[in-house]
Design a protein around this motif. Structure first.
Motif, PDB file in Angstrom:
ATOM      1  N   GLY A   9      76.202  61.155  -0.688  1.00 42.07           N
ATOM      2  CA  GLY A   9      74.778  60.937  -0.875  1.00 42.07           C
ATOM      3  C   GLY A   9      74.048  62.234  -0.620  1.00 42.07           C
ATOM      4  O   GLY A   9      74.073  62.768   0.501  1.00 42.07           O
ATOM      5  N   GLY A  10      73.446  62.820  -1.650  1.00 44.11           N
ATOM      6  CA  GLY A  10      72.672  64.051  -1.481  1.00 44.11           C
ATOM      7  C   GLY A  10      73.492  65.189  -0.909  1.00 44.11           C
ATOM      8  O   GLY A  10      74.589  65.488  -1.376  1.00 44.11           O
ATOM      9  N   ILE A  11      72.981  65.823   0.151  1.00 43.82           N
ATOM     10  CA  ILE A  11      73.633  66.989   0.743  1.00 43.82           C
ATOM     11  C   ILE A  11      74.957  66.618   1.393  1.00 43.82           C
ATOM     12  O   ILE A  11      75.766  67.500   1.719  1.00 43.82           O
ATOM     13  N   GLY A  12      75.243  65.329   1.525  1.00 44.12           N
ATOM     14  CA  GLY A  12      76.540  64.879   2.020  1.00 44.12           C
ATOM     15  C   GLY A  12      77.688  65.263   1.121  1.00 44.12           C
ATOM     16  O   GLY A  12      78.858  65.052   1.462  1.00 44.12           O
ATOM     17  N   VAL A  13      77.393  65.846  -0.023  1.00 43.18           N
ATOM     18  CA  VAL A  13      78.440  66.292  -0.948  1.00 43.18           C
ATOM     19  C   VAL A  13      79.236  67.465  -0.372  1.00 43.18           C
ATOM     20  O   VAL A  13      80.375  67.709  -0.791  1.00 43.18           O
TER      21      VAL A  13
ATOM     22  N   TYR B 196      78.965  60.770  -6.696  1.00 45.90           N
ATOM     23  CA  TYR B 196      77.944  61.657  -6.150  1.00 45.90           C
ATOM     24  C   TYR B 196      76.575  61.083  -6.495  1.00 45.90           C
ATOM     25  O   TYR B 196      76.174  61.051  -7.659  1.00 45.90           O
ATOM     26  N   CYS B 197      75.858  60.628  -5.464  1.00 45.86           N
ATOM     27  CA  CYS B 197      74.571  59.943  -5.642  1.00 45.86           C
ATOM     28  C   CYS B 197      73.417  60.842  -5.198  1.00 45.86           C
ATOM     29  O   CYS B 197      73.430  61.347  -4.065  1.00 45.86           O
ATOM     30  N   THR B 198      72.437  61.039  -6.068  1.00 50.47           N
ATOM     31  CA  THR B 198      71.262  61.828  -5.723  1.00 50.47           C
ATOM     32  C   THR B 198      70.015  61.151  -6.276  1.00 50.47           C
ATOM     33  O   THR B 198      70.097  60.228  -7.089  1.00 50.47           O
ATOM     34  N   ARG B 199      68.864  61.643  -5.865  1.00 48.80           N
ATOM     35  CA  ARG B 199      67.607  61.071  -6.341  1.00 48.80           C
ATOM     36  C   ARG B 199      67.316  61.457  -7.793  1.00 48.80           C
ATOM     37  O   ARG B 199      66.728  60.683  -8.532  1.00 48.80           O
ATOM     38  N   SER B 200      67.737  62.674  -8.169  1.00 47.17           N
ATOM     39  CA  SER B 200      67.463  63.148  -9.527  1.00 47.17           C
ATOM     40  C   SER B 200      68.409  64.285  -9.862  1.00 47.17           C
ATOM     41  O   SER B 200      69.069  64.845  -8.975  1.00 47.17           O
ATOM     42  N   VAL B 201      68.454  64.652 -11.150  1.00 44.07           N
ATOM     43  CA  VAL B 201      69.281  65.780 -11.579  1.00 44.07           C
ATOM     44  C   VAL B 201      68.829  67.060 -10.882  1.00 44.07           C
ATOM     45  O   VAL B 201      69.652  67.883 -10.462  1.00 44.07           O
ATOM     46  N   ALA B 202      67.510  67.223 -10.726  1.00 44.81           N
ATOM     47  CA  ALA B 202      66.979  68.439 -10.113  1.00 44.81           C
ATOM     48  C   ALA B 202      67.414  68.594  -8.662  1.00 44.81           C
ATOM     49  O   ALA B 202      67.453  69.708  -8.130  1.00 44.81           O
ATOM     50  N   ARG B 203      67.762  67.474  -8.001  1.00 50.48           N
ATOM     51  CA  ARG B 203      68.147  67.529  -6.584  1.00 50.48           C
ATOM     52  C   ARG B 203      69.663  67.422  -6.406  1.00 50.48           C
ATOM     53  O   ARG B 203      70.135  67.145  -5.319  1.00 50.48           O
ATOM     54  N   THR B 204      70.393  67.647  -7.486  1.00 46.15           N
ATOM     55  CA  THR B 204      71.850  67.532  -7.444  1.00 46.15           C
ATOM     56  C   THR B 204      72.481  68.905  -7.243  1.00 46.15           C
ATOM     57  O   THR B 204      72.670  69.668  -8.193  1.00 46.15           O
ATOM     58  N   ALA B 205      72.790  69.232  -5.997  1.00 45.60           N
ATOM     59  CA  ALA B 205      73.402  70.523  -5.688  1.00 45.60           C
ATOM     60  C   ALA B 205      74.832  70.581  -6.225  1.00 45.60           C
ATOM     61  O   ALA B 205      75.537  69.578  -6.267  1.00 45.60           O
ATOM     62  N   PHE B 206      75.233  71.761  -6.646  1.00 45.86           N
ATOM     63  CA  PHE B 206      76.595  72.057  -7.103  1.00 45.86           C
ATOM     64  C   PHE B 206      76.966  71.355  -8.412  1.00 45.86           C
ATOM     65  O   PHE B 206      78.149  71.263  -8.753  1.00 45.86           O
ATOM     66  N   ALA B 207      75.989  70.857  -9.166  1.00 49.78           N
ATOM     67  CA  ALA B 207      76.297  70.182 -10.434  1.00 49.78           C
ATOM     68  C   ALA B 207      77.036  71.111 -11.382  1.00 49.78           C
ATOM     69  O   ALA B 207      78.011  70.706 -12.035  1.00 49.78           O
ATOM     70  N   GLN B 208      76.596  72.367 -11.463  1.00 50.03           N
ATOM     71  CA  GLN B 208      77.245  73.315 -12.367  1.00 50.03           C
ATOM     72  C   GLN B 208      78.658  73.612 -11.903  1.00 50.03           C
ATOM     73  O   GLN B 208      79.598  73.658 -12.711  1.00 50.03           O
ATOM     74  N   ARG B 209      78.836  73.814 -10.612  1.00 50.78           N
ATOM     75  CA  ARG B 209      80.172  74.100 -10.077  1.00 50.78           C
ATOM     76  C   ARG B 209      81.128  72.945 -10.341  1.00 50.78           C
ATOM     77  O   ARG B 209      82.271  73.150 -10.766  1.00 50.78           O
TER      78      ARG B 209
END
Length: 326
Positions: free
Chosen positions: A121-125, A146-159
């Motif tokens: 959940g979020g930064i728990g990734v 991987y659960c987040t509020r939005s695409v913009a708040r999804t850290a490491f999506a590109q990685r």
């Protein structure tokens, strides 16, 4: 602060080799050894303590692959209403700065299993990214949600998108299509003794997932989790109690508005502390007599029921006196 200095007295000096924003409110940091030597080895799920510029010491999970000992990587979510650690990391910590960290510690280790389910959940990734790297390297079976509020708040999506485990990761966004929403009951509907679950994220999110797993019949030993912060405790009924140091017989009174750590410090007895929220386990003490009032998120339910350890940074006593081994 004396306890904090004690906890970092044997720390490692590292340099901030990279600092970059990777999602809304999330800053990614890379640390390399200031001496040029390799950093201590770590395992997936490990975290380090960091002495931040504002004097705070905070814990952050390592998110790079465990075989990478030339650097450590973390990500920090800005918490505007937090205790100031994330604000100092985001605002004060600069690329090129030298900071002190602890050696890695792991209270959230992977367990050998036929299959693993990682739920972030979020930064728990962050710790789960390291787990995904290790599981992929070992050829193990796993899925990650991987659960987040939005695409913009999804850290490491590109990685994740270019990783060797990209096909095993399912993204779920609160503002996405209904079919993309996270259905925890569907994900956890087949508990098995040889399948293990790992959960990390905000407290409410974790509670929801853990309770769903328990309701679905998952065995306690198959559910693994790590909280980033302790839940606020109800202190309205707190009362004074005593702690006795078994080795010396010294008795210290703990006032209703003080912690055991604070009460001992007032008597010149320093206890190594770090998170001061019952998360990291730095200050754990053995209890020889009495009943603790556990307020940590470090111990499991079974460990709390044993009543032979407690976290003096936040936990108190149900009995009038605790006899502790320190």
């Amino acid at each position: 602060m004396n306890g904090q200095r004690t906890a970092m007295s044997d720390g490692i000096d590292v340099m901030v080799s990279k600092k970059e924003a990777i999602a809304e409110g999330v800053m990614h940091f890379e640390f390399r050894p200031a001496s040029g030597e390799r950093l201590p080895a770590f395992t997936a799920g490990s975290h380090i303590d960091i002495a931040l510029p504002n004097g705070a010491i905070r814990q952050y999970s390592l998110c790079n692959a465990p075989q990478e000992c030339d650097r450590y990587e973390i990500a920090v979510l800005l918490e505007p209403n937090g205790r100031g650690g994330s604000r100092s990391a985001h605002g004060d910590l600069k690329q090129g700065d030298e900071v002190r960290i602890s050696a890695p510690r792991n209270h959230f280790a992977l367990v050998p299993a036929r299959h693993s389910i990682l739920i972030a959940g979020g930064i728990g990734v962050t710790p789960l990214l390291s787990m995904a790297e290790q599981l992929t390297r070992s050829g193990a079976s796993f899925k990650m949600h991987y659960c987040t509020r939005s695409v913009a708040r999804t850290a490491f999506a590109q990685r994740i998108g270019v990783s060797a485990f990209a096909s095993r990761v399912h993204f779920h966004h609160d503002d996405g299509d209904a079919g993309q929403r996270f259905d925890v009951r569907q994900v956890l509907n087949e508990p098995a003794r040889d399948t293990h679950l790992y959960v990390c994220g905000p407290g409410g999110f974790m509670d929801h997932v853990i309770q769903a797993a328990q309701a679905a019949g998952w065995a306690e030993e198959c559910i693994h989790f790590e909280y980033f912060a302790g839940a606020p405790a109800d202190t309205s009924h707190d009362r004074a109690f005593e702690v006795m140091l078994a080795q010396t017989g010294c008795v210290v009174s703990v006032a209703a508005d003080k912690t055991v750590v604070q009460a001992l410090a007032a008597q010149g007895i320093d206890v190594p502390v770090s998170c001061e929220q019952g998360v990291c386990g730095t200050c754990v003490m053995r209890v020889l007599e009495g009943e603790p009032d556990h307020r940590d998120v470090y111990f499991s339910d079974a460990e709390r029921a044993a009543n032979d350890q407690f976290t003096p940074c936040c936990s108190r006593a149900k009995s009038y006196r605790l006899v502790i081994d320190f």
